[in-house]
Design a protein around this motif. Structure first.
Motif, mmCIF file in Angstrom:
data_model
loop_
_atom_site.group_PDB
_atom_site.id
_atom_site.type_symbol
_atom_site.label_atom_id
_atom_site.label_comp_id
_atom_site.label_asym_id
_atom_site.label_seq_id
_atom_site.Cartn_x
_atom_site.Cartn_y
_atom_site.Cartn_z
ATOM 1 N N ARG A 1 0.848 -1.187 0.000
ATOM 2 C CA ARG A 1 0.000 0.000 0.000
ATOM 3 C C ARG A 1 0.885 1.239 0.000
ATOM 4 O O ARG A 1 2.047 1.184 0.414
ATOM 5 N N VAL A 2 0.315 2.344 -0.445
ATOM 6 C CA VAL A 2 1.075 3.602 -0.431
ATOM 7 C C VAL A 2 1.467 3.955 0.993
ATOM 8 O O VAL A 2 2.515 4.561 1.234
ATOM 9 N N THR A 3 0.647 3.541 1.942
ATOM 10 C CA THR A 3 0.981 3.815 3.346
ATOM 11 C C THR A 3 2.235 3.069 3.785
ATOM 12 O O THR A 3 2.829 3.409 4.812
ATOM 13 N N ASP A 4 2.648 2.033 3.007
ATOM 14 C CA ASP A 4 3.892 1.328 3.316
ATOM 15 C C ASP A 4 5.119 2.132 2.876
ATOM 16 O O ASP A 4 6.242 1.811 3.261
ATOM 17 N N ILE A 5 4.911 3.134 2.025
ATOM 18 C CA ILE A 5 6.023 3.959 1.548
ATOM 19 C C ILE A 5 6.303 5.030 2.597
ATOM 20 O O ILE A 5 5.395 5.788 2.972
ATOM 21 N N PRO A 6 7.512 5.122 3.103
ATOM 22 C CA PRO A 6 7.807 6.147 4.121
ATOM 23 C C PRO A 6 7.634 7.554 3.557
ATOM 24 O O PRO A 6 7.950 7.821 2.388
ATOM 25 N N LEU A 7 7.094 8.444 4.385
ATOM 26 C CA LEU A 7 6.896 9.828 3.953
ATOM 27 C C LEU A 7 8.226 10.528 3.710
ATOM 28 O O LEU A 7 8.327 11.439 2.885
ATOM 29 N N GLU A 8 9.254 10.104 4.439
ATOM 30 C CA GLU A 8 10.570 10.705 4.282
ATOM 31 C C GLU A 8 11.556 9.652 3.779
ATOM 32 O O GLU A 8 11.580 8.525 4.286
ATOM 33 N N ALA A 9 12.344 10.027 2.800
ATOM 34 C CA ALA A 9 13.350 9.110 2.270
ATOM 35 C C ALA A 9 14.553 9.073 3.209
ATOM 36 O O ALA A 9 14.768 9.985 4.025
ATOM 37 N N LYS A 10 15.319 8.009 3.085
ATOM 38 C CA LYS A 10 16.560 7.907 3.851
ATOM 39 C C LYS A 10 17.486 9.046 3.444
ATOM 40 O O LYS A 10 17.726 9.277 2.256
ATOM 41 N N LYS A 11 17.997 9.767 4.407
ATOM 42 C CA LYS A 11 18.842 10.923 4.119
ATOM 43 C C LYS A 11 20.305 10.516 3.974
ATOM 44 O O LYS A 11 20.812 9.709 4.753
ATOM 45 N N GLU A 12 20.927 11.068 2.977
ATOM 46 C CA GLU A 12 22.360 10.855 2.758
ATOM 47 C C GLU A 12 23.069 12.163 3.120
ATOM 48 O O GLU A 12 23.063 13.115 2.340
ATOM 49 N N GLU A 13 23.613 12.195 4.296
ATOM 50 C CA GLU A 13 24.258 13.417 4.765
ATOM 51 C C GLU A 13 25.525 13.698 3.960
ATOM 52 O O GLU A 13 26.384 12.821 3.807
ATOM 53 N N VAL A 14 25.638 14.914 3.455
ATOM 54 C CA VAL A 14 26.836 15.326 2.721
ATOM 55 C C VAL A 14 27.304 16.664 3.281
ATOM 56 O O VAL A 14 26.554 17.386 3.936
ATOM 57 N N ARG A 15 28.551 16.969 3.028
ATOM 58 C CA ARG A 15 29.080 18.285 3.417
ATOM 59 C C ARG A 15 29.940 18.808 2.274
ATOM 60 O O ARG A 15 30.416 18.043 1.422
ATOM 61 N N ASP A 16 30.136 20.121 2.246
ATOM 62 C CA ASP A 16 30.946 20.757 1.216
ATOM 63 C C ASP A 16 32.198 21.371 1.826
ATOM 64 O O ASP A 16 32.199 21.796 2.990
ATOM 65 N N SER A 17 33.261 21.413 1.029
ATOM 66 C CA SER A 17 34.472 22.104 1.444
ATOM 67 C C SER A 17 35.115 22.721 0.209
ATOM 68 O O SER A 17 34.700 22.443 -0.922
ATOM 69 N N MET A 18 36.112 23.545 0.431
ATOM 70 C CA MET A 18 36.864 24.156 -0.660
ATOM 71 C C MET A 18 38.330 23.773 -0.514
ATOM 72 O O MET A 18 38.862 23.698 0.604
ATOM 73 N N ILE A 19 38.964 23.527 -1.647
ATOM 74 C CA ILE A 19 40.406 23.277 -1.673
ATOM 75 C C ILE A 19 41.059 24.412 -2.454
ATOM 76 O O ILE A 19 40.669 24.692 -3.604
ATOM 77 N N ASP A 20 42.013 25.061 -1.839
ATOM 78 C CA ASP A 20 42.720 26.191 -2.463
ATOM 79 C C ASP A 20 41.779 27.327 -2.846
ATOM 80 O O ASP A 20 42.093 28.106 -3.756
#
Length: 824
Positions: free
Chosen positions: A338-357
């Motif tokens: 059922r659609v109710t079996d689909i989680p309202l929120e997807a699994k989050k893939e935490e990422v971060r940004d940085s700068m080099i030079d």
């Protein structure tokens, strides 16, 4: 070679002899749990899962099954078979023979010997430095290995085959002789330890890699051999297999002994296809004759021809009624999520940004990777001329073929296998998630390795990109080899994925990224490669081509040093060393790149001309192609950007059209092998297609009326649930660890955008679907939609008439900038 095996799917020329009783008996004899192997994989309670399986299996009685393992013919001395086949219009007519030689090699139930034979397969065939590649393809004897080339342990006996496509008639007998002499020479010379170590290193990386398809991969790798008597637990015990292999290898000349035992003899089957210009006509004549015979056979059972035709017409109408009843059958008794079996929120893939030079933006995804680091890099192209863009795929292939001033490609391949899981150069284009008329393209780099080998991986990227020597004496020959190989496989690629090529061409008029995709991977790219391959003897054209490839090398290097960005997936503990390795790579790269003005000034690039106008609302294009009785068709429309809520109902509508209408009308009734509809939120397009279709004019009519059909339909809650479940099967599909966070990096889709779109998709109701269908219907009734058909020339049934643009794919002798190069 194994005549006791049934041809999967059946021989079309024999299908008209099949009776319903034969079909039912075959199904009863084979499609039964007593004839099955069951393998489960996943995070699930084993006891409960086995209980569920037991309940299902208890509804069947045990059946007696033919468990005889089908064996190949006995090869005692050389045997030869020659058949006729079609002529390829995209390759030179004087070199269209295909030929291969096969040996019976080993017992697949001996998993240790099968593993060694698979390694022998890689040592002899994989890579530009492989001995059989050098003597068969690099020598010019043929254009590519035949599709059956390699070691196959999936049947009752191991079969080792080596063959070529693109062979001249005079050279056909030479192929077998050269295979034999190469094998003999390799046994005398022996296999290099470094190459064996490289293959074992690649295997170790594969086992460490966290693939989303790991469970499916185990299933597919296990079940075939399991049916042939191989113990599945033994076949999956890679540690024991590798330990045994190393022990055998330490004894000396283990691999050479296997080659000597199985391949240095003439107990062979040589199978050859001779091109016949009348192949298509003979096929059509045979079918017409068979049809006439079947009609006569049916008529003979009735007092008159009129009564026979009346009976057949009644049977046809009866079949249509049965198909329509099946379409509207009550499926509520079937189990479903059922659609109710689909989680309202997807699994989050935490990422971060940085700068080099303070120049290079880096995206980090830090997670468990089994000690591996995955790298992706993009060097954006700015205002790239069309003729250079179309050469990017050839440029990337050339980087992995030519070699540098100091190292041959064979030496580089050995280093790549010893130090990495593979590196790749490519072309990337993406549409803005906010505006489908805005897009970005780039030169891409990717690869992965154990954390300790990341500096070596970067060194390989630098060596190949900066050091590839397009002016070397062998460069022209290697580029010609790549062109011949690409042209040789073009017809097969289109025949197997014709609907994708048709859709890509239709999308090319809708937005910039669609146009770029057609130029770099569509029919326009095929025409470029086949045209360049046909013109390979023209040294002036080759010289011009090499200059353009060198220009691309300069552009890629310049972009890498000025506007490069990267994404890394690695373990949290390895981030500091990864950052240091990437910093060193960028520093080395920038110091090696000489300062220069903008690419258009320094490389004297041609102007791209005025920008195209998007979207094109209506075109009809026909590509004559040797697909005989079938065709491939596509109809596409522009929709909206990823961030537009109006595109969510279109995504659900596409699922409903596929499973509730197009599949039924075009495949089940119309006889096409496949049909469907898709709505791509990232590219902002919606398209319908048919695959291996005997009646595309009828299919296109169904597609043009599909919107009106859907707008009048009263969609039930069950149908909407099924459509959403089908869509989220892809949205929530498992992701390999190396792909985590790449949607953000490659497409610019932030997590907040994904979450918002997820809510839209889950919330779509029947009213929104009808409204979306009405909009599609109105546009199609106005004649909007880019249509592309690939099919046989001269067939009225193709629906090609006034208002259609006909584009020839046949090879023309032209230079790098002529029509054959794709500018037409």
């Amino acid at each position: 070679i194994i005549p006791a095996l049934n041809n999967s799917g059946g021989d079309p020329q024999k299908m008209t002899d099949l009776t319903y009783e034969q079909l039912a008996k075959f199904h009863k004899d084979h499609y039964h749990p007593s004839n099955s192997k069951i393998l489960t994989y996943g995070d699930q309670p084993v006891d409960a899962h086995l209980q569920m399986l037991s309940e299902q299996l208890d509804t069947f009685d045990r059946a007696e099954i033919d468990k005889d393992i089908k064996q190949p013919i006995t090869l005692q001395g050389p045997q030869e078979v020659t058949i006729s086949g079609p002529v390829d219009p995209l390759t030179p007519p004087e070199a269209q023979f295909k030929t291969s030689t096969s040996w019976l090699a080993g017992d697949p139930t001996n998993v240790h010997e099968s593993f060694a034979l698979q390694l022998i397969n890689s040592l002899l065939l994989d890579g530009y430095g492989a001995p059989l590649y050098r003597t068969l393809i690099e020598s010019g004897l043929g254009t590519d290995f035949s599709p059956n080339t390699g070691y196959d342990s999936s049947s009752g006996a191991g079969i080792f085959s080596v063959g070529l496509t693109g062979v001249s008639e005079a050279n056909v007998p030479k192929v077998k002789d050269i295979i034999a002499s190469t094998l003999k020479e390799q046994v005398e010379k022996g296999f290099e330890k470094q190459k064996v170590d490289g293959l074992l290193h690649a295997l170790e990386l594969t086992l460490k890699h966290r693939s989303a398809r790991f469970g499916l991969g185990l299933t597919q790798a296990t079940t075939g051999s399991w049916f042939n008597g191989v113990d599945p637990f033994e076949s999956m015990d890679y540690a024991a297999i590798i330990d045994t292999f190393r022990a055998n290898l330490a004894k000396g000349r283990y691999l050479e002994g296997l080659v000597e035992r199985y391949l240095l003899n003439d107990n062979t089957l040589t199978y050859t296809m001779a091109p016949s210009p009348t192949f298509g006509a003979e096929l059509a004549a045979e079918e017409a004759s068979r049809l006439k015979s079947k009609i006569a056979e049916a008529v003979s059972k009735f007092p008159s021809e009129e009564e026979a035709h009346k009976h057949l017409r009644e049977r046809e109408l009866e079949l249509i009624r049965e198909q329509d009843e099946g379409k509207s059958a009550n499926v509520d008794v079937l189990p479903t999520l059922r659609v109710t079996d689909i989680p309202l929120e997807a699994k989050k893939e935490e990422v971060r940004d940085s700068m080099i030079d303070e120049k290079t933006k880096v995206q980090w995804r830090e997670t468990a990777t089994n000690g591996l680091t995955y790298f992706n890099g993009l060097a954006p192209f700015e205002d790239l001329p069309d003729d250079l863009r179309m050469l990017v795929p050839l440029f990337c292939d050339s980087l992995m073929r030519i070699g540098t001033r100091d190292k041959s490609m064979e030496e580089l391949e050995d280093l790549i296998k010893l130090k990495t899981g593979g590196i790749r150069f490519g072309y990337h284009a993406s549409t803005s998630p906010h505006d489908i008329l805005k897009a970005q393209e780039a030169f891409s780099m990717s690869g992965y390795a154990f954390d300790r080998n990341i500096p070596a991986m970067y060194e390989l990227f630098h060596t190949i990109l900066f050091g590839t020597d397009f002016d070397s004496p062998k460069a022209h020959g290697m580029i010609k080899e790549l062109l011949r190989s690409g042209a040789d496989g073009a017809v097969d690629a289109i025949a197997s994925r014709g609907h994708s090529y048709a859709s890509r061409h239709s999308n090319s008029g809708l937005n910039p990224a669609g146009r770029w995709a057609e130029q770099t991977s569509g029919l326009q790219q095929v025409k470029l490669v086949t045209g360049l391959a046909a013109a390979e003897g023209d040294e002036a054209s080759m010289g011009e081509l090499v200059q353009k490839l060198k220009a691309l090398q300069g552009i890629a290097i310049q972009s890498l040093t000025t506007s490069f960005r990267a994404a890394l997936v690695c373990g949290p503990d390895s981030s500091p060393t990864n950052e240091s390795a990437l910093h060193n790579f960028l520093t080395t790269t920038r110091s090696a790149a000489a300062p220069s003005p903008s690419p258009s000034q320094s490389l004297d690039l041609p102007s791209s001309g005025p920008p195209p106008t998007y979207p094109t609302l209506s075109t009809n294009t026909f590509f004559p192609f040797p697909t005989y009785q079938v065709s491939y068709s596509a109809l596409t429309l522009p929709t909206g950007p990823y961030t537009s809520p109006a595109t969510a109902p279109l995504a659900i509508l596409a699922q409903l059209l596929t499973h509730k209408h197009l599949h039924h009308e075009i495949r089940e009734k119309g006889g096409a092998y496949g049909a469907g509809c898709s709505s791509n939120g990232l590219s902002g397009t919606m398209g319908m297609y048919s695959y291996r279709d005997p009646n595309p004019s009828n299919s296109l009519k169904i597609m043009r009326e599909a919107g009106a059909w859907a707008s009048e339909r009263d969609w039930s809650p069950r149908e909407l649930e099924e459509a959403k479940l089908s869509l989220f099967q892809a949205v929530d599909a498992p992701v390999s660890v190396d792909k985590e966070g790449l949607g953000r990096f490659l497409q610019g889709v932030e997590g907040e955008m994904e979450a918002e779109r997820r809510g839209w998709l889950l919330g779509v109701d029947a009213g929104q679907v009808r409204e979306a269908a009405e909009g599609v219907a109105e546009r199609l009734e106005r004649g909007e939609g880019c249509v592309t058909v690939l099919g046989a020339e001269g067939k009225v049934g193709m629906g090609v008439g006034e208002g259609w643009k006909v584009v020839s794919m046949r090879v023309a002798k032209a230079g790098a900038g002529g029509e054959a190069a794709g500018s037409g």
